[in-house]
Structure formats: structure tokens, C-alpha cells
Write a protein that holds these residues in place. Structure first.
Motif, PDB file in Angstrom:
ATOM      1  N   TYR A   1       7.655   5.051 -17.767  1.00  7.34           N
ATOM      2  CA  TYR A   1       7.641   4.828 -19.117  1.00  7.34           C
ATOM      3  C   TYR A   1       6.462   5.156 -19.899  1.00  7.34           C
ATOM      4  N   GLU A   2       4.991   4.852 -19.190  1.00 10.64           N
ATOM      5  CA  GLU A   2       3.801   5.267 -19.771  1.00 10.64           C
ATOM      6  C   GLU A   2       3.264   6.750 -19.658  1.00 10.64           C
ATOM      7  N   ASP A   3       3.648   7.244 -18.399  1.00 12.43           N
ATOM      8  CA  ASP A   3       3.146   8.674 -17.789  1.00 12.43           C
ATOM      9  C   ASP A   3       4.123   9.619 -17.891  1.00 12.43           C
ATOM     10  N   ASP A   4       5.426   9.435 -18.018  1.00 12.03           N
ATOM     11  CA  ASP A   4       6.648  10.599 -17.853  1.00 12.03           C
ATOM     12  C   ASP A   4       6.503  10.817 -16.372  1.00 12.03           C
ATOM     13  N   TYR A   5       6.024   9.868 -15.392  1.00 12.37           N
ATOM     14  CA  TYR A   5       6.138  10.178 -14.006  1.00 12.37           C
ATOM     15  C   TYR A   5       7.924  10.249 -13.734  1.00 12.37           C
ATOM     16  N   ASN A   6       7.997  11.037 -12.751  1.00 12.09           N
ATOM     17  CA  ASN A   6       9.455  11.466 -12.374  1.00 12.09           C
ATOM     18  C   ASN A   6      10.415  11.762 -13.442  1.00 12.09           C
ATOM     19  N   GLY A   7       9.566  12.282 -14.275  1.00 10.08           N
ATOM     20  CA  GLY A   7      10.319  12.690 -15.829  1.00 10.08           C
ATOM     21  C   GLY A   7      10.877  11.658 -16.657  1.00 10.08           C
ATOM     22  N   GLY A   8      10.237  10.534 -16.288  1.00  8.43           N
ATOM     23  CA  GLY A   8      10.569   9.535 -17.180  1.00  8.43           C
ATOM     24  C   GLY A   8      11.701   8.870 -16.801  1.00  8.43           C
ATOM     25  N   GLU A   9      12.186   9.108 -15.644  1.00  7.48           N
ATOM     26  CA  GLU A   9      13.311   8.497 -14.961  1.00  7.48           C
ATOM     27  C   GLU A   9      13.226   7.556 -13.747  1.00  7.48           C
ATOM     28  N   ASP A  10      14.265   6.317 -13.446  1.00  4.56           N
ATOM     29  CA  ASP A  10      13.985   5.893 -12.457  1.00  4.56           C
ATOM     30  C   ASP A  10      14.811   6.416 -11.125  1.00  4.56           C
ATOM     31  N   GLN A  11      14.967   5.926  -9.862  1.00  2.00           N
ATOM     32  CA  GLN A  11      15.425   6.553  -9.012  1.00  2.00           C
ATOM     33  C   GLN A  11      16.704   6.971  -8.975  1.00  2.00           C
ATOM     34  N   PHE A  12      17.606   6.626 -10.056  1.00  2.00           N
ATOM     35  CA  PHE A  12      18.879   6.768  -9.897  1.00  2.00           C
ATOM     36  C   PHE A  12      19.025   7.853 -11.186  1.00  2.00           C
ATOM     37  N   GLY A  13      17.864   8.334 -11.933  1.00  2.00           N
ATOM     38  CA  GLY A  13      17.915   9.460 -12.598  1.00  2.00           C
ATOM     39  C   GLY A  13      18.247   9.094 -14.133  1.00  2.00           C
TER      40      GLY A  13
ATOM     41  N   PRO B   1       0.875  -1.180  -0.065  1.00  2.00           N
ATOM     42  CA  PRO B   1       0.054  -0.123  -0.110  1.00  2.00           C
ATOM     43  C   PRO B   1       1.035   1.286  -0.117  1.00  2.00           C
ATOM     44  N   SER B   2       0.085   2.334  -0.541  1.00  2.00           N
ATOM     45  CA  SER B   2       1.132   3.682  -0.709  1.00  2.00           C
ATOM     46  C   SER B   2       1.656   4.004   0.850  1.00  2.00           C
ATOM     47  N   SER B   3       0.937   3.656   1.793  1.00  2.00           N
ATOM     48  CA  SER B   3       1.222   4.029   3.075  1.00  2.00           C
ATOM     49  C   SER B   3       2.466   3.369   3.719  1.00  2.00           C
ATOM     50  N   THR B   4       2.786   2.293   3.017  1.00  2.00           N
ATOM     51  CA  THR B   4       4.034   1.615   3.524  1.00  2.00           C
ATOM     52  C   THR B   4       5.051   1.429   2.601  1.00  2.00           C
ATOM     53  N   ARG B   5       4.672   1.896   1.264  1.00  2.00           N
ATOM     54  CA  ARG B   5       5.757   1.844   0.307  1.00  2.00           C
ATOM     55  C   ARG B   5       6.905   2.691   0.456  1.00  2.00           C
ATOM     56  N   GLU B   6       8.045   1.966   0.376  1.00  2.00           N
ATOM     57  CA  GLU B   6       9.428   2.661   0.521  1.00  2.00           C
ATOM     58  C   GLU B   6       9.346   3.939  -0.165  1.00  2.00           C
ATOM     59  N   MET B   7       9.057   4.037  -1.503  1.00  2.00           N
ATOM     60  CA  MET B   7       9.553   5.174  -2.273  1.00  2.00           C
ATOM     61  C   MET B   7       7.915   5.486  -3.132  1.00  2.00           C
ATOM     62  N   TRP B   8       7.908   6.367  -3.826  1.00  2.00           N
ATOM     63  CA  TRP B   8       6.932   6.622  -4.821  1.00  2.00           C
ATOM     64  C   TRP B   8       5.588   6.509  -4.138  1.00  2.00           C
ATOM     65  N   LYS B   9       5.102   7.235  -2.932  1.00  2.00           N
ATOM     66  CA  LYS B   9       4.064   6.902  -2.207  1.00  2.00           C
ATOM     67  C   LYS B   9       2.797   7.201  -2.766  1.00  2.00           C
ATOM     68  N   ASP B  10       3.152   8.240  -3.823  1.00  2.81           N
ATOM     69  CA  ASP B  10       1.939   8.838  -4.619  1.00  2.81           C
ATOM     70  C   ASP B  10       1.642   8.121  -5.704  1.00  2.81           C
ATOM     71  N   LEU B  11       1.951   6.923  -6.109  1.00  2.00           N
ATOM     72  CA  LEU B  11       1.531   5.976  -7.037  1.00  2.00           C
ATOM     73  C   LEU B  11       0.561   5.056  -6.584  1.00  2.00           C
ATOM     74  N   PRO B  12      -0.071   4.260  -7.405  1.00  4.16           N
ATOM     75  CA  PRO B  12      -1.305   3.543  -7.358  1.00  4.16           C
ATOM     76  C   PRO B  12      -0.518   2.050  -6.483  1.00  4.16           C
ATOM     77  N   GLN B  13      -1.022   1.677  -5.723  1.00  2.38           N
ATOM     78  CA  GLN B  13      -0.631   0.363  -5.338  1.00  2.38           C
ATOM     79  C   GLN B  13      -0.732  -0.702  -6.452  1.00  2.38           C
ATOM     80  N   GLY B  14       0.337  -1.431  -6.796  1.00  2.00           N
ATOM     81  CA  GLY B  14       0.432  -2.402  -7.688  1.00  2.00           C
ATOM     82  C   GLY B  14       1.053  -1.627  -9.074  1.00  2.00           C
ATOM     83  N   LYS B  15       1.466  -0.398  -9.131  1.00  2.00           N
ATOM     84  CA  LYS B  15       2.041   0.083 -10.265  1.00  2.00           C
ATOM     85  C   LYS B  15       3.359   0.486  -9.933  1.00  2.00           C
ATOM     86  N   PRO B  16       4.296  -0.167 -10.869  1.00  2.00           N
ATOM     87  CA  PRO B  16       5.764  -0.029 -10.611  1.00  2.00           C
ATOM     88  C   PRO B  16       6.050   1.421 -10.983  1.00  2.00           C
ATOM     89  N   GLU B  17       6.944   1.897 -10.343  1.00  2.00           N
ATOM     90  CA  GLU B  17       7.521   3.096 -10.744  1.00  2.00           C
ATOM     91  C   GLU B  17       8.156   3.390 -12.115  1.00  2.00           C
TER      92      GLU B  17
END
Length: 365
Positions: A235-247, A214-230
Motif C-alpha cells: 500500500y505504501e511502497d508499491d511493493y509487489n506491484g501494490g498487490e497481496d499474495q493473491f494478486g 525475522p526475515s530468515s524464518t518468515r514464510e513469504m516476503w523475506k526481503d521485507l523488514p521484520q515487523g512490516k506487513p506485506e
């Protein structure tokens, strides 16, 4: 294939899978000497795991703090009432259960740690969300890529074999120790085939993306829906500028990596594909562990309780399976003796008891 950058670890504390027999005296504060304990190095980037074993607390607790002398962070997990373990959490951590037994491990990026000082306490707990309401566990449709990397070493120290059977998830919270399957998944392709495999590596893309939580306990990306990988959101929504946690620019939406054997032989895939993954440790009910004579072996999963029924998948050695119910079928001889009992581990999916250890309390189908 994995796309990982080095894990950043310092004087913090983390949670990971530990299962040695070493036990400390009962206490709410204790110190463990790391000393010359074996370090398991692996993963990309290379990190080390030092398993410190389980500790019996004097009084039940749910909060663990730790101080490391030297390099590293500490992972901790707690024993649940059903005999299974919570996910690994980085210390300081509040566990999702109040427990009398914890396990700890040190995660190293370089150098070494000399000792770990730990303390357990009981604090007010949030609403428990450790185990899914569904007995089978949480299940999500994610994009799967083939890991490859034969001859390399996974995050838990396993040397990757040709046509190997394991998976990688982008968080150490569900990383099983080597030759253990207490964090396992059921992966099913659109062709109807499934494999049950242990989680032995970290990836793809991210290393702190426990998207099944759940978002409340997710380590990062707490604003994403549960079950959706960052990576999928990037890749699909340009979330985080289209980047992973390492840029890095995310080139595919992968939320799971599959070892070659899981990819080719278990699921019969020829290209990267969308699959349905069930994170079995988030479920409830009877569990068993697959045991084969060959360390790299697998067991056929059948559409019925007989070896003549069609093969609808496989289960890897060490993988845990959730048992829906048991029924009488063909007598089979395997690593666990001779038995005519078969376990239903999903709708239309059956495995012979002769190859599954540790099941208790399974209902009759």
C-alpha cells in the motif's frame, strides 16, 4: 475487514495448534489415522482443521516430515522448555527447539485425509530465534481494521458473535485452536487503552505473512523488514506491484483484524487505526490464562491493584497474559477463587488473580 482468497493446500505438510489429550506410543516414526476425527471448518475461504493431538518422541528431535494420504497439509509445533509451544510450521519443518513432544494437525481445503505418516529426526539447528530477547515479546506498530462478519466462522471454527473478542493475523503460524489462547496478542491504541485477545482467525489480505518473525524464518516476503506487513509495504511502497499474495490490489495497509468487541469496547476505536501489537507467544516469563464465567466474557484491566482504579483496558476469556510481577491489592472473588493478589501485565496495567489461571513463578513487584 478480511480480504482472503482460498488457501492452496495439497500433499504438503503444515504446522498448526493442537491440544487434544490423544497420545501416540513413543516412537520416532508413527502413523495417525485421521478417519472419522472431527473436522473444524471455517474461515474465508472455508478450510478444515483436524487436530491429531500430541505425540511423545522416543528421542528429542527438531525436524518433522509427514506424508498425507488424501487431501491436506500437516502443521506441526514443538513444546518449548518453558512449557509453551513454538509456532505452527508446515511440514517438512525444522522446529526452533529440540523437543520430546510435538503436536500435529491436518489442514484441508476439500475432501478428506485418511492417514498421516510422520517421522522425527535431529538435524543441525540454526541460531535459535524462537523467543524474543524481550520478556514481553516482539512488538510492532501496525494498521488495524475491524473484522465484523458476525455470524460467520473463523479459521479455527469459532462462530463470530456480536461484539466478540479475538483478532486475526495473516498467517496460520500463530492461529490458536478454538477456545484456546496459547497464541494471544496485546493490542494497544494511541488513547492508552489495551486489550489482550486470542488469535482465532487468519487475515487480513495475506495468509502466509508472519511479519513479526525475522526475515530468515518468515514464510513469504523475506526481503521485507521484520515487523512490516506485506500489505503495508504494498500500500505504501508499491511493493509487489501494490498487490497481496493473491494478486489483488491492496486497499489499506492492515496487518491485523480486530473483532467488533476488541475494536469498540476494548480499544474504544471508532475508525481503523494504527495500533501497537505485542505477539505474546514470542516473549518469555510467567504466563496465565484469563477465565471468565461467561464464555464470551472479559475482565477489566486496571491502572492499579483495585477495582476502583481506572479501567485502562480489558482481557478476553481464553487470552493469555504475560505476567511482569505480582502485588497485593484489593481482595476479589472470581472464577479462580478469592485472592488479594493482582498481576501486572504491562506498565500501569493490572488484572486480578481471581480471574487468571496457571501463573507460576511470578516475582513480587
Amino acid at each position: 475487514m478480511r480480504y482472503l482468497l482460498p488457501l492452496v493446500v495439497g500433499a504438503a505438510l503444515v504446522a498448526g495448534p493442537a491440544s487434544p489429550a490423544h497420545a501416540e506410543p513413543a516412537s520416532d516414526e508413527w502413523t495417525t489415522e485421521v478417519g472419522d476425527r472431527a473436522v473444524t471448518w471455517g474461515g474465508s475461504p472455508r478450510t478444515g482443521l483436524v487436530e491429531l493431538g500430541r505425540h511423545r518422541l522416543d528421542r528429542p528431535a527438531n525436524a518433522i516430515t509427514a506424508v498425507v494420504t488424501g487431501d491436506g497439509v500437516v502443521d506441526v509445533r514443538g513444546l518449548r522448555p518453558d512449557g509453551q509451544w513454538t509456532e505452527w510450521l508446515e511440514a517438512p519443518a525444522t522446529l526452533p527447539v529440540t523437543t520430546s513432544t510435538v503436536e500435529t494437525r491436518v489442514v484441508l481445503s476439500s475432501g478428506k485425509a485418511s492417514r498421516v505418516r510422520l517421522k522425527a529426526a535431529r538435524v543441525p539447528a540454526a541460531a535459535a530465534d524462537d523467543v524474543s530477547a524481550a520478556a514481553a515479546g516482539r512488538s510492532y506498530r501496525v494498521y488495524a481494521t475491524r473484522e465484523g462478519l458476525v455470524g460467520g466462522t473463523t479459521a479455527n471454527g469459532h462462530v463470530i458473535r456480536s461484539r466478540d473478542h479475538f483478532v486475526a493475523l495473516p498467517s496460520r503460524r500463530g492461529l490458536a485452536s478454538r477456545n484456546s489462547g496459547n497464541y494471544s496478542v496485546q493490542v494497544c491504541a494511541s488513547n492508552g487503552r489495551c486489550e489482550w485477545a486470542p488469535v482465532w482467525d487468519v487475515g487480513p489480505w495475506n495468509t502466509k505473512d508472519d511479519y513479526w518473525n525475522p526475515s530468515s524464518t518468515r514464510e513469504m516476503w523475506k526481503d521485507l523488514p521484520q515487523g512490516k506487513p506485506e500489505a503495508q509495504a504494498a500500500y505504501e511502497d508499491d511493493y509487489n506491484g501494490g498487490e497481496d499474495q493473491f494478486g489483488r490490489q491492496v486497499a489499506n495497509p492492515a496487518g491485523i483484524d480486530l473483532a467488533d468487541g476488541t475494536f469498540w469496547d476494548g480499544l474504544k476505536l471508532t475508525n481503523n487505526a494504527w495500533v501497537t501489537v505485542t505477539y505474546l507467544w514470542t516473549g518469555s516469563g510467567p504466563v496465565g490464562t484469563v477465565r471468565t464465567a461467561d464464555a464470551a466474557g472479559t475482565v477489566n484491566v486496571r491502572s492499579g491493584a483495585t477495582s476502583t482504579a481506572s479501567q485502562v483496558g480489558i482481557a478476553a476469556n481464553h487470552a493469555q497474559v504475560r505476567v511482569t510481577c505480582q502485588l497485593t491489592g484489593q481482595s476479589v472473588t472470581g472464577t479462580q477463587g478469592t485472592s488479594n493478589v493482582w498481576y501486572r501485565i504491562a506498565s500501569g496495567k493490572h488484572i486480578a488473580k481471581a480471574y487468571v489461571a496457571g501463573v507460576s513463578g511470578a516475582a513480587t513487584c
